[in-house]
Write an enzyme that holds these catalytic residues in place. Structure first.
Site, PDB file in Angstrom:
ATOM      1  NE  ARG A 146      -4.294  -1.525   1.859  1.00  0.00           N
ATOM      2  CZ  ARG A 146      -5.219  -1.868   2.742  1.00  0.00           C
ATOM      3  NH1 ARG A 146      -4.987  -1.701   4.037  1.00  0.00           N
ATOM      4  NH2 ARG A 146      -6.366  -2.372   2.336  1.00  0.00           N
TER       5      ARG A 146
ATOM      6  CE  LYS B  96     -16.829 -16.383   8.819  1.00  0.00           C
ATOM      7  NZ  LYS B  96     -17.171 -15.240   9.667  1.00  0.00           N
TER       8      LYS B  96
ATOM      9  N   GLY C 163      -7.674  -8.378   0.538  1.00  0.00           N
ATOM     10  CA  GLY C 163      -6.432  -8.224   1.289  1.00  0.00           C
ATOM     11  C   GLY C 163      -5.595  -9.486   1.316  1.00  0.00           C
TER      12      GLY C 163
ATOM     13  N   GLY D 248     -12.349  -4.564   0.868  1.00  0.00           N
ATOM     14  CA  GLY D 248     -13.775  -4.251   0.941  1.00  0.00           C
ATOM     15  C   GLY D 248     -14.215  -3.285  -0.151  1.00  0.00           C
TER      16      GLY D 248
HETATM   17  P1  ADP Z   1      -9.618 -11.816   0.884  1.00  0.00           P
HETATM   18  O1  ADP Z   1      -9.003 -11.049   2.031  1.00  0.00           O
HETATM   19  O2  ADP Z   1      -8.656 -11.992  -0.252  1.00  0.00           O
HETATM   20  O3  ADP Z   1     -10.941 -11.258   0.472  1.00  0.00           O
HETATM   21  P2  ADP Z   1     -10.816 -13.742   2.673  1.00  0.00           P
HETATM   22  O4  ADP Z   1     -10.576 -12.816   3.809  1.00  0.00           O
HETATM   23  O5  ADP Z   1     -12.198 -13.980   2.233  1.00  0.00           O
HETATM   24  O6  ADP Z   1      -9.923 -13.303   1.411  1.00  0.00           O
HETATM   25  O7  ADP Z   1     -10.257 -15.184   3.027  1.00  0.00           O
HETATM   26  C1  ADP Z   1      -8.915 -15.427   3.320  1.00  0.00           C
HETATM   27  C2  ADP Z   1      -8.759 -16.444   4.405  1.00  0.00           C
HETATM   28  O8  ADP Z   1      -9.452 -17.635   4.087  1.00  0.00           O
HETATM   29  C3  ADP Z   1      -7.322 -16.815   4.592  1.00  0.00           C
HETATM   30  O9  ADP Z   1      -6.938 -16.526   5.927  1.00  0.00           O
HETATM   31  C4  ADP Z   1      -7.291 -18.318   4.335  1.00  0.00           C
HETATM   32  O10 ADP Z   1      -6.418 -19.017   5.189  1.00  0.00           O
HETATM   33  C5  ADP Z   1      -8.709 -18.726   4.600  1.00  0.00           C
HETATM   34  N1  ADP Z   1      -9.040 -19.975   3.916  1.00  0.00           N
HETATM   35  C6  ADP Z   1      -9.064 -20.203   2.591  1.00  0.00           C
HETATM   36  N2  ADP Z   1      -9.390 -21.476   2.323  1.00  0.00           N
HETATM   37  C7  ADP Z   1      -9.567 -22.098   3.513  1.00  0.00           C
HETATM   38  C8  ADP Z   1      -9.936 -23.417   3.903  1.00  0.00           C
HETATM   39  N3  ADP Z   1     -10.167 -24.372   3.000  1.00  0.00           N
HETATM   40  N4  ADP Z   1     -10.070 -23.662   5.227  1.00  0.00           N
HETATM   41  C9  ADP Z   1      -9.832 -22.708   6.148  1.00  0.00           C
HETATM   42  N5  ADP Z   1      -9.494 -21.437   5.838  1.00  0.00           N
HETATM   43  C10 ADP Z   1      -9.353 -21.137   4.537  1.00  0.00           C
HETATM   44 MG    MG Z   2      -9.432 -11.083   4.162  1.00  0.00          MG
END
Ligand code: ADP
Ligand code: MG
Length: 399
Positions: A40, A203, A355, A378
């Site tokens: 960033r 999620k 992120g 976000g």
């Molecule tokens: P972003 O920040 O890119 O939007 P998210 O915050 O939605 O992504 O998700 C990232 C998190 O999801 C990471 O900490 C990763 O470890 C977790 N994650 C991804 N796949 C799995 C899984 N199969 N089981 C548990 N955690 C997971």
């Molecule tokens: Mg995240």
């Protein structure tokens, strides 16, 4: 389509005090106390260098973490000032120990044209998150011109991005904000086709709206990460101890039906990497239908990675949000890295948002190989969803 976004290059900033809202909300390594990802900060350099070369007096404001309206040294921006100084041609950043009052004023009084000051964390005052008019008025006194380069904060109606810019006649988007908006809007409004989206992460519930928005636009949707578990459960597979959102299984089924109706190819993992604990030293590859009662799916398997790369071939645009697995842990990083490397090889308009996704790309050393890696998690998702962004409305003067 609304008012035009005012541009930094149209402003005459010479000798003027430019109040620059940056997003220096960077992660720190807890054990060493050093900045663990400087993306960033680096992403703001084009704007800073332009302002320095144009002989502006640059006053940078930012937030860091969630100090909840109180002074808290754990969230001080002082280490960021030192770090930034090393990246600037001037080698110098003055630090103001508060973003308000005497300690800010003194620093600004000594600020020469072509030099940069950073003020302490905006969120040390409750007025920032409350979008407080009086707080904005106090900040207003520190600049002649307002520039926003904090894409990661534009989805929040906070004082420094919403109330404050409206108080300036001369205001503009910085170069980073401009690039973020043009890249993400292109995907939202006129994506080159075929358009493929890869969604993963923790999620389904975090991403429902973005999935719905993308289903209207994409040719294919590839799902991985913990999110995929809920979709696999919706297909009747037993996922053992994997992260599954039981309250979202029905929704996942609805989304799959909608994809089918719209002719969107929706791909789910055919194999996964399982372990009995997230601390396991290694995982085992099994078919998605063979997850044991005591196991959890922590990454997509190699056959899935291969099929996802195949589905991306020929895509003219790819949007990726959310890691394919628990990539922070080496035994479960292969799926995310395979997708990152595959995407980097493609001649396509590749945009990464989120992120953790951006951190994964940085970890792989592939940031420069993407068309755009967003600095705003976000904000990027809200833009793709078609939501209004308060920080942009304030710049254009729409709301
Ligand atoms: P972003 O920040 O890119 O939007 P998210 O915050 O939605 O992504 O998700 C990232 C998190 O999801 C990471 O900490 C990763 O470890 C977790 N994650 C991804 N796949 C799995 C899984 N199969 N089981 C548990 N955690 C997971
Ligand atoms: Mg995240």
């Amino acid at each position: 389509m609304g008012n035009a976004l005012p541009q930094l290059r149209d402003l005459d900033v010479r000798g003027k005090r430019v109040l620059l809202r940056a997003d220096f909300n960077v992660p720190f390594d807890k054990s060493t106390g050093t900045i663990s990802d400087d993306s960033r900060i680096r992403a703001t350099l084009p704007t800073l260098e332009h302002l320095i070369h144009s002989e502006a007096r640059v006053v940078v404001i930012s937030h860091l973490g969630r100090p909840k309206g109180a002074v808290n040294p754990a969230y001080s921006l002082e280490p960021v000032a030192a770090y930034l100084a090393n990246l600037l041609p001037t080698g110098e950043v003055a630090f103001g120990e508060s973003c308000l009052g005497e300690s800010a004023q003194v620093v600004l009084d000594h600020l020469r044209p072509g030099s940069v000051a950073l003020l302490e964390n905006l969120r040390f005052f409750p007025g920032e998150e409350a979008n407080d008019a009086a707080f904005a008025q106090e900040l207003r006194a520190f600049g002649d011109i307002y520039v926003n380069d904090a894409f990661g904060a534009v989805h929040r109606a906070h004082a420094s991005v919403h109330a404050l810019p409206k108080l300036f006649r001369e205001r503009a988007a910085g170069f980073l904000l401009e690039k973020e908006l043009s890249s993400l809007k292109r995907l939202r409004d006129e994506p080159p086709r075929p358009f493929v989206a890869i969604l993963g992460g923790a999620k389904v519930s975090d991403k429902v709206e973005v999935i719905e928005a993308l289903l209207e636009r994409v040719d294919a949707l590839l799902i991985g990460g913990a999110m995929a578990n809920t979709f696999l459960a919706a297909q009747g597979l037993s996922m053992g101890k994997s992260l599954v959102e039981s309250t979202k299984v029905a929704l996942a089924r609805t989304l799959m039906e909608r994809a089918q109706k719209r002719g969107v190819k929706l791909l789910l993992p055919v194999d996964v990497v399982v372990a009995t604990s997230i601390d396991a030293a290694a995982g085992t590859v099994v078919e998605a239908s063979e997850v044991g009662a005591e196991q959890m799916a922590l990454d997509i398997g190699p056959a899935t990675a291969k099929s996802y790369l195949a589905a991306m071939q020929g895509a003219k645009a790819v949007f990726w949000n959310g890691p394919m697995g628990l990539f922070e842990s080496a035994p479960f990083a292969a799926g995310t890295m395979a997708v990152a490397e595959g995407l980097a090889e493609l001649d396509t308009f590749s945009v990464v948002g989120g992120g953790d996704s951006a951190a994964a790309i940085a970890q792989a050393g592939l940031t420069e190989r993407m068309a755009h890696v967003s600095t705003g998690g976000g904000a990027a998702l809200e833009l793709i969803e078609g939501k209004r962004l308060p920080g942009i409305d304030a710049l254009t003067g729409e709301r």
